[in-house]
Design a protein around this motif. Sequence first.
Motif, PDB file in Angstrom:
ATOM      1  N   ALA A   1       3.485   6.254  -2.667  1.00  0.00           N
ATOM      2  CA  ALA A   1       4.004   6.345  -3.866  1.00  0.00           C
ATOM      3  C   ALA A   1       4.719   6.738  -4.181  1.00  0.00           C
ATOM      4  O   ALA A   1       5.499   8.140  -5.252  1.00  0.00           O
ATOM      5  CB  ALA A   1       5.724   5.977  -2.425  1.00  0.00           C
ATOM      6  N   ARG A   2       4.291   6.252  -5.693  1.00  0.00           N
ATOM      7  CA  ARG A   2       4.159   6.319  -6.664  1.00  0.00           C
ATOM      8  C   ARG A   2       2.907   6.741  -7.302  1.00  0.00           C
ATOM      9  O   ARG A   2       3.187   7.431  -8.244  1.00  0.00           O
ATOM     10  CB  ARG A   2       3.991   4.379  -7.580  1.00  0.00           C
ATOM     11  CG  ARG A   2       4.970   3.919  -7.283  1.00  0.00           C
ATOM     12  CD  ARG A   2       4.764   2.292  -8.001  1.00  0.00           C
ATOM     13  NE  ARG A   2       5.641   1.137  -7.770  1.00  0.00           N
ATOM     14  CZ  ARG A   2       5.242  -0.180  -8.188  1.00  0.00           C
ATOM     15  NH1 ARG A   2       3.797  -0.543  -8.160  1.00  0.00           N
ATOM     16  NH2 ARG A   2       6.448  -0.647  -8.270  1.00  0.00           N
TER      17      ARG A   2
ATOM     18  N   LEU B   1       1.235  -1.245  -0.163  1.00  0.00           N
ATOM     19  CA  LEU B   1      -0.169  -0.128   0.082  1.00  0.00           C
ATOM     20  C   LEU B   1       0.965   1.607  -0.070  1.00  0.00           C
ATOM     21  O   LEU B   1       0.835   2.262  -0.707  1.00  0.00           O
ATOM     22  CB  LEU B   1      -0.811   0.337   1.437  1.00  0.00           C
ATOM     23  CG  LEU B   1      -1.472   1.330   1.607  1.00  0.00           C
ATOM     24  CD1 LEU B   1      -2.746   0.890   0.459  1.00  0.00           C
ATOM     25  CD2 LEU B   1      -3.165   0.650   3.242  1.00  0.00           C
ATOM     26  N   ALA B   2       2.128   1.446   1.164  1.00  0.00           N
ATOM     27  CA  ALA B   2       2.368   2.100   1.187  1.00  0.00           C
ATOM     28  C   ALA B   2       3.875   2.432  -0.543  1.00  0.00           C
ATOM     29  O   ALA B   2       3.240   3.965  -1.158  1.00  0.00           O
ATOM     30  CB  ALA B   2       3.816   1.946   1.898  1.00  0.00           C
ATOM     31  N   LEU B   3       3.923   1.143  -1.052  1.00  0.00           N
ATOM     32  CA  LEU B   3       4.613   2.303  -2.446  1.00  0.00           C
ATOM     33  C   LEU B   3       3.698   2.614  -3.560  1.00  0.00           C
ATOM     34  O   LEU B   3       4.230   2.929  -4.328  1.00  0.00           O
ATOM     35  CB  LEU B   3       5.026   0.353  -2.738  1.00  0.00           C
ATOM     36  CG  LEU B   3       5.311  -0.047  -4.565  1.00  0.00           C
ATOM     37  CD1 LEU B   3       7.019   1.009  -4.309  1.00  0.00           C
ATOM     38  CD2 LEU B   3       6.018  -1.095  -4.676  1.00  0.00           C
TER      39      LEU B   3
END
Length: 138
Positions: free
Chosen positions: A135-136, A130-132
């Motif tokens: 960030a994208r 989810l964090a990735l």
Amino acid sequence: MKPTSSPAGGSASAKITQRIKELGDWRGETLAQVRQLIHDADPDIQEEWKWRGTPVWSHDGIVCTGESYQQVVKLTFARGASIKDPKNLFNSSLEGNVRRAIDLREGDKLNHTAFAQLIRAAVAANSAALALRAARKK
């Protein structure tokens, strides 16, 4: 357990409780036990009711499902292939690139500590994904 709602209306938690009662045998007992272990491992887990009657536990995405069949209770971890399983609890769906499952048969004993570690690892994998994604988007 936090009550959550399902798309078809009504509480997903209530529907899971009803499924456990309807099974009325070792499968219901097993599903109730793993449900409690899941909540003990992650008190913030959410219960859902999907795909025409499948209990689902989620935290930042699907952690695992709890399907009941005639001979097994199958716990399928959505990101199972990407999490460490040092106690080799995964014993089904081993050939896939994403999911892994634990098939519990009548009389099987589940290592509670190792299972809790799998739940926490699955939540961590979901949170990292989810964090990735977030960030994208930035």
